[in-house]
Design a protein around this motif. Sequence first.
Motif, PDB file in Angstrom:
ATOM      1  N   THR A  81       0.834  -1.073   0.005  1.00 42.93           N
ATOM      2  CA  THR A  81       0.263   0.077  -0.082  1.00 42.93           C
ATOM      3  C   THR A  81       1.027   1.205   0.014  1.00 42.93           C
ATOM      4  O   THR A  81       1.799   1.263   0.625  1.00 42.93           O
ATOM      5  N   MET A  82       0.384   2.314  -0.878  1.00 38.41           N
ATOM      6  CA  MET A  82       1.128   3.705  -0.931  1.00 38.41           C
ATOM      7  C   MET A  82       0.009   4.450  -0.134  1.00 38.41           C
ATOM      8  O   MET A  82      -0.910   4.613  -0.464  1.00 38.41           O
ATOM      9  N   ILE A  83       0.824   5.396   0.630  1.00 38.05           N
ATOM     10  CA  ILE A  83      -0.236   6.290   1.388  1.00 38.05           C
ATOM     11  C   ILE A  83       0.567   7.802   1.312  1.00 38.05           C
ATOM     12  O   ILE A  83       1.764   7.626   1.571  1.00 38.05           O
ATOM     13  N   GLU A  84      -0.240   8.639   0.838  1.00 38.10           N
ATOM     14  CA  GLU A  84       0.424   9.935   0.703  1.00 38.10           C
ATOM     15  C   GLU A  84      -0.110  10.551   2.230  1.00 38.10           C
ATOM     16  O   GLU A  84      -1.199  10.954   2.830  1.00 38.10           O
ATOM     17  N   CYS A  85       1.181  11.156   2.843  1.00 34.73           N
ATOM     18  CA  CYS A  85       0.793  11.684   4.030  1.00 34.73           C
ATOM     19  C   CYS A  85       2.083  12.495   4.366  1.00 34.73           C
ATOM     20  O   CYS A  85       3.252  12.431   3.949  1.00 34.73           O
ATOM     21  N   ASN A  86       1.943  13.461   5.679  1.00 30.66           N
ATOM     22  CA  ASN A  86       3.302  14.138   6.049  1.00 30.66           C
ATOM     23  C   ASN A  86       4.139  13.079   6.774  1.00 30.66           C
ATOM     24  O   ASN A  86       3.435  12.123   7.423  1.00 30.66           O
ATOM     25  N   LEU A  87       5.358  13.512   6.735  1.00 31.97           N
ATOM     26  CA  LEU A  87       6.375  12.640   7.629  1.00 31.97           C
ATOM     27  C   LEU A  87       6.808  13.416   8.813  1.00 31.97           C
ATOM     28  O   LEU A  87       6.580  14.266   8.792  1.00 31.97           O
ATOM     29  N   ILE A  88       7.621  12.729   9.697  1.00 27.03           N
ATOM     30  CA  ILE A  88       8.030  13.574  10.851  1.00 27.03           C
ATOM     31  C   ILE A  88       8.953  14.583  10.592  1.00 27.03           C
ATOM     32  O   ILE A  88       8.989  15.555  11.324  1.00 27.03           O
ATOM     33  N   ASP A  89       9.583  14.730   9.487  1.00 26.87           N
ATOM     34  CA  ASP A  89      10.537  15.908   9.197  1.00 26.87           C
ATOM     35  C   ASP A  89      10.528  16.090   7.596  1.00 26.87           C
ATOM     36  O   ASP A  89      10.419  15.185   6.683  1.00 26.87           O
ATOM     37  N   PRO A  90      10.232  17.170   7.121  1.00 26.89           N
ATOM     38  CA  PRO A  90      10.034  17.476   5.622  1.00 26.89           C
ATOM     39  C   PRO A  90      11.163  17.133   4.774  1.00 26.89           C
ATOM     40  O   PRO A  90      10.874  17.054   3.681  1.00 26.89           O
ATOM     41  N   LYS A  91      12.257  16.983   5.291  1.00 27.71           N
ATOM     42  CA  LYS A  91      13.360  16.640   4.737  1.00 27.71           C
ATOM     43  C   LYS A  91      13.318  15.210   4.068  1.00 27.71           C
ATOM     44  O   LYS A  91      13.828  14.546   2.858  1.00 27.71           O
ATOM     45  N   PHE A  92      12.139  14.309   4.873  1.00 27.79           N
ATOM     46  CA  PHE A  92      12.128  13.042   4.358  1.00 27.79           C
ATOM     47  C   PHE A  92      11.014  12.880   3.227  1.00 27.79           C
ATOM     48  O   PHE A  92       9.964  13.483   3.243  1.00 27.79           O
ATOM     49  N   ARG A  93      11.446  11.986   2.273  1.00 28.47           N
ATOM     50  CA  ARG A  93      10.444  11.725   1.077  1.00 28.47           C
ATOM     51  C   ARG A  93       9.846  10.429   0.950  1.00 28.47           C
ATOM     52  O   ARG A  93       8.948  10.425   0.166  1.00 28.47           O
ATOM     53  N   ILE A  94      10.273   9.524   1.527  1.00 31.12           N
ATOM     54  CA  ILE A  94       9.667   8.351   1.779  1.00 31.12           C
ATOM     55  C   ILE A  94       9.990   7.700   3.319  1.00 31.12           C
ATOM     56  O   ILE A  94      11.075   7.645   3.702  1.00 31.12           O
TER      57      ILE A  94
END
Length: 120
Positions: A97-110
């Motif tokens: 499954t692929m989910i589009e969401c914010n991550l803990i830090d904006p520098k992370f892309r996956i």
Amino acid sequence: MTIKRIHTGSPFEAKIGYCRAVVAGGFVHVAGTVGEGATVQDQCRAALATIAKALAEAGSGFADTVRVNYYLPQASDFEACWPILSETFGENPPAATMIECNLIDPKFRIEIELTALDRG
């Protein structure tokens, strides 16, 4: 039931209160994992390298993976990772499954989390 906890030494494990993986109930549960790098592909490869080490410590591997979740701030970045993921899982692709969401830090892309069979 025996539970084995696998740590990588990341300072976030202690700060947040988690470990990289837990082996329990016949499965290896790997926490959401990010990687360093300038591109989403670099980060994908780095995250998979960290996951590979945790799986190896558990006595498992990518061929034993049954489920994987991918989290990306921009779904449009995901396609650039497909060749890396296809190569990683090869003839043993997991449910995914692929989910589009914010991550803990904006520098992370996956961020990648997965569950594999416990072969240990």
